[in-house]
Design an enzyme around this catalytic site. Structure first.
Site, mmCIF file in Angstrom:
data_model
loop_
_atom_site.group_PDB
_atom_site.id
_atom_site.type_symbol
_atom_site.label_atom_id
_atom_site.label_comp_id
_atom_site.label_asym_id
_atom_site.label_seq_id
_atom_site.Cartn_x
_atom_site.Cartn_y
_atom_site.Cartn_z
ATOM 1 N N ASP A 36 -56.227 35.094 -14.464
ATOM 2 C CA ASP A 36 -55.855 36.252 -13.633
ATOM 3 C C ASP A 36 -56.229 37.567 -14.307
ATOM 4 O O ASP A 36 -56.601 38.529 -13.642
ATOM 5 C CB ASP A 36 -54.342 36.245 -13.357
ATOM 6 C CG ASP A 36 -53.955 35.152 -12.384
ATOM 7 O OD1 ASP A 36 -54.866 34.453 -11.876
ATOM 8 O OD2 ASP A 36 -52.749 34.981 -12.136
ATOM 9 N N ALA A 37 -56.109 37.614 -15.641
ATOM 10 C CA ALA A 37 -56.398 38.869 -16.350
ATOM 11 C C ALA A 37 -57.860 39.282 -16.136
ATOM 12 O O ALA A 37 -58.155 40.472 -16.031
ATOM 13 C CB ALA A 37 -56.109 38.703 -17.840
ATOM 14 N N LYS A 119 -41.579 38.685 -10.110
ATOM 15 C CA LYS A 119 -42.726 38.370 -9.252
ATOM 16 C C LYS A 119 -43.068 36.896 -9.471
ATOM 17 O O LYS A 119 -43.750 36.522 -10.424
ATOM 18 C CB LYS A 119 -43.917 39.273 -9.599
ATOM 19 C CG LYS A 119 -45.062 39.093 -8.638
ATOM 20 C CD LYS A 119 -46.086 40.190 -8.830
ATOM 21 C CE LYS A 119 -47.227 40.021 -7.857
ATOM 22 N NZ LYS A 119 -47.968 38.751 -8.035
HETATM 23 P P1 NAD Z 1 -50.202 39.981 -5.818
HETATM 24 O O1 NAD Z 1 -50.023 38.685 -6.514
HETATM 25 O O2 NAD Z 1 -50.588 41.125 -6.667
HETATM 26 O O3 NAD Z 1 -48.873 40.371 -4.984
HETATM 27 C C1 NAD Z 1 -48.498 39.955 -3.703
HETATM 28 C C2 NAD Z 1 -47.801 38.638 -3.706
HETATM 29 O O4 NAD Z 1 -46.735 38.628 -4.621
HETATM 30 C C3 NAD Z 1 -47.101 38.289 -2.395
HETATM 31 O O5 NAD Z 1 -47.998 37.821 -1.440
HETATM 32 C C4 NAD Z 1 -46.132 37.244 -2.836
HETATM 33 O O6 NAD Z 1 -46.746 35.974 -2.757
HETATM 34 C C5 NAD Z 1 -45.905 37.549 -4.287
HETATM 35 N N1 NAD Z 1 -44.514 37.834 -4.652
HETATM 36 C C6 NAD Z 1 -43.830 37.185 -5.624
HETATM 37 N N2 NAD Z 1 -42.593 37.641 -5.729
HETATM 38 C C7 NAD Z 1 -42.444 38.606 -4.796
HETATM 39 C C8 NAD Z 1 -41.355 39.443 -4.411
HETATM 40 N N3 NAD Z 1 -40.180 39.399 -5.036
HETATM 41 N N4 NAD Z 1 -41.557 40.318 -3.401
HETATM 42 C C9 NAD Z 1 -42.757 40.409 -2.775
HETATM 43 N N5 NAD Z 1 -43.835 39.620 -3.096
HETATM 44 C C10 NAD Z 1 -43.666 38.742 -4.098
HETATM 45 O O7 NAD Z 1 -51.223 39.894 -4.729
HETATM 46 P P2 NAD Z 1 -52.077 38.723 -4.207
HETATM 47 O O8 NAD Z 1 -52.913 39.388 -3.207
HETATM 48 O O9 NAD Z 1 -51.265 37.546 -3.821
HETATM 49 O O10 NAD Z 1 -52.922 38.216 -5.437
HETATM 50 C C11 NAD Z 1 -53.571 39.019 -6.305
HETATM 51 C C12 NAD Z 1 -53.326 38.441 -7.669
HETATM 52 O O11 NAD Z 1 -53.610 37.038 -7.667
HETATM 53 C C13 NAD Z 1 -54.255 39.071 -8.650
HETATM 54 O O12 NAD Z 1 -53.685 40.218 -9.241
HETATM 55 C C14 NAD Z 1 -54.519 37.955 -9.620
HETATM 56 O O13 NAD Z 1 -53.542 38.002 -10.618
HETATM 57 C C15 NAD Z 1 -54.340 36.707 -8.787
HETATM 58 N N6 NAD Z 1 -55.661 36.168 -8.394
HETATM 59 C C16 NAD Z 1 -56.340 35.498 -9.331
HETATM 60 C C17 NAD Z 1 -57.593 34.987 -9.049
HETATM 61 C C18 NAD Z 1 -58.321 34.223 -10.111
HETATM 62 O O14 NAD Z 1 -59.474 33.848 -9.880
HETATM 63 N N7 NAD Z 1 -57.711 33.959 -11.244
HETATM 64 C C19 NAD Z 1 -58.155 35.160 -7.775
HETATM 65 C C20 NAD Z 1 -57.422 35.856 -6.824
HETATM 66 C C21 NAD Z 1 -56.180 36.369 -7.145
#
Ligand code: NAD
Length: 337
Positions: A36-37, A119
């Site tokens: 993720d980083a 989170k």
């Molecule tokens: P996000 O993870 O930054 O935040 C949104 C998500 O947080 C929500 O959809 C929900 O699932 C979650 N969440 C958990 N606890 C919560 C709470 N108390 N209230 C509200 N939401 C909560 O956004 P995203 O769009 O789901 O994903 C982006 C993140 O996922 C990236 O920052 C990265 O870390 C990871 N990612 C990694 C890869 C990879 O290839 N490693 C690819 C895509 C995304």
């Protein structure tokens, strides 16, 4: 076109292609190709370039989009209220800048109250109850269209199939995270190794892979859990709900929905930082994986006044834990499997 603009255009195109591919592996295949980083670093670089060169912005950029496409193997669910993502803060300054932005926009310098929540590192799910009965569950998908996973969500032991009490809206959509607690994850991988099944890279992938099974009997054997963290559709619209997010969470608890025990409230950005440090200290001893904490403006009227941008609410932010820890965690766990 100037040299620097041409250079930025190329960098942006490369970053968009790279991030689209990471997204596909992560959201569609449940099999991330990088920690993720690394993803977060590339995303921040793209956001910075798009900010610097506004003429190169595009609504199709991964910086503007939520999640990934829904798998066609599942029936599609169109979300009445879009399921958005969250903006990120990676350090103390950006959290305090978030608080300042809120006050400026609200034109009010009074201290803001926040709901503070771990989170959870799983996947966002919407669960719809009609007349107190669970009738539908869906993944977030791309935020507009998710996958119908009702049969699978029904197998999660702490998801109530009927709401408690009698006073609930005719139609209420509960949103929250499905995740796999660490202990269950370790046992599942042990079992998978013994039986020659797929060994999962981390609890988030195990949760996503388990929830998006076409055979709900397989999901039923997986140690999944759900914690609620917000409301979506509520009908009738004039159903009286508490006026703060934290009180609404308590209301969800009274209807029988499970809540994360580490949720709290805090006053102002400084209070949020204290919560962040408290959870960071506890992080390794928590029974579930988290990748940061989420702060939400507590008063619903202020949330409404602040509104949304393309992919996230203005009134919430996810403060991520330090990147190095994520790299170490992932390199240790994921890339040795
Ligand atoms: P996000 O993870 O930054 O935040 C949104 C998500 O947080 C929500 O959809 C929900 O699932 C979650 N969440 C958990 N606890 C919560 C709470 N108390 N209230 C509200 N939401 C909560 O956004 P995203 O769009 O789901 O994903 C982006 C993140 O996922 C990236 O920052 C990265 O870390 C990871 N990612 C990694 C890869 C990879 O290839 N490693 C690819 C895509 C995304």
């Amino acid at each position: 076109m100037s040299d620097s603009l041409e250079q930025a255009k190329q960098q942006i195109a490369t970053l968009r292609n790279t991030l689209n591919e990471y997204n596909y592996q992560y959201y569609v295949m449940d099999d991330p190709s990088v920690p993720d980083a690394v993803y977060d670093r590339d995303m921040q670089a793209l956001i910075a370039l798009e900010k610097q060169y506004p003429t190169l912005q595009s609504p199709n950029s991964p910086s503007q989009k939520v999640g990934g496409a829904a798998l066609s193997a599942f029936e599609q669910v169109i979300h009445d209220v879009p399921m958005l993502s969250l903006d990120n803060a990676f350090d103390e300054e950006s959290l305090l800048a978030f608080e300042k932005r809120l006050k400026d926009r609200l034109k009010d310098s009074a201290t803001l109250d926040f709901s503070c929540e771990p989170k959870l590192d799983g996947l966002a799910v919407s669960i719809l109850y009609e007349n107190g009965e669970l009738v539908r569950a869906a993944t977030r998908g791309d935020g507009q269209v998710g996958e119908n996973i009702t049969a699978n969500v029904r197998t999660i032991s702490n998801v109530p199939l009927t709401l408690r009490g009698e006073h609930y809206p005719e139609r209420v959509e509960v949103r929250g995270e499905v995740f796999m607690p660490r202990e269950g994850f370790a046992k599942l991988n042990e079992h998978q190794k013994e039986t020659g099944g797929k060994v999962f890279a981390n609890p988030r992938n195990a949760a996503a892979g388990s929830l998006r099974q076409l055979d709900s009997k397989i999901t039923a054997k997986r140690p999944l859990m759900f914690y609620a963290y917000s409301l979506g559709v509520v009908q009738p619209e004039n159903f009286e709900l508490p006026t703060t997010h934290s009180e609404r969470l308590k209301q969800l608890g009274n209807w029988g929905l499970p809540l994360c025990p580490d949720i709290d409230t805090a006053e102002g950005g400084k209070g949020c930082l204290a919560y962040y440090n408290h959870i960071l200290e506890k992080r390794d001893s928590l029974p579930y994986d988290i990748d940061g904490v989420v702060f939400k403006v507590n008063r619903i009227d202020l949330q409404n006044a602040l509104g949304f941008v393309a992919r996230a609410p203005r009134w919430a932010i996810a403060q991520k834990f330090p990147a190095q820890e994520e790299v170490t965690k992932l390199l240790d766990v994921e890339f040795q499997v």
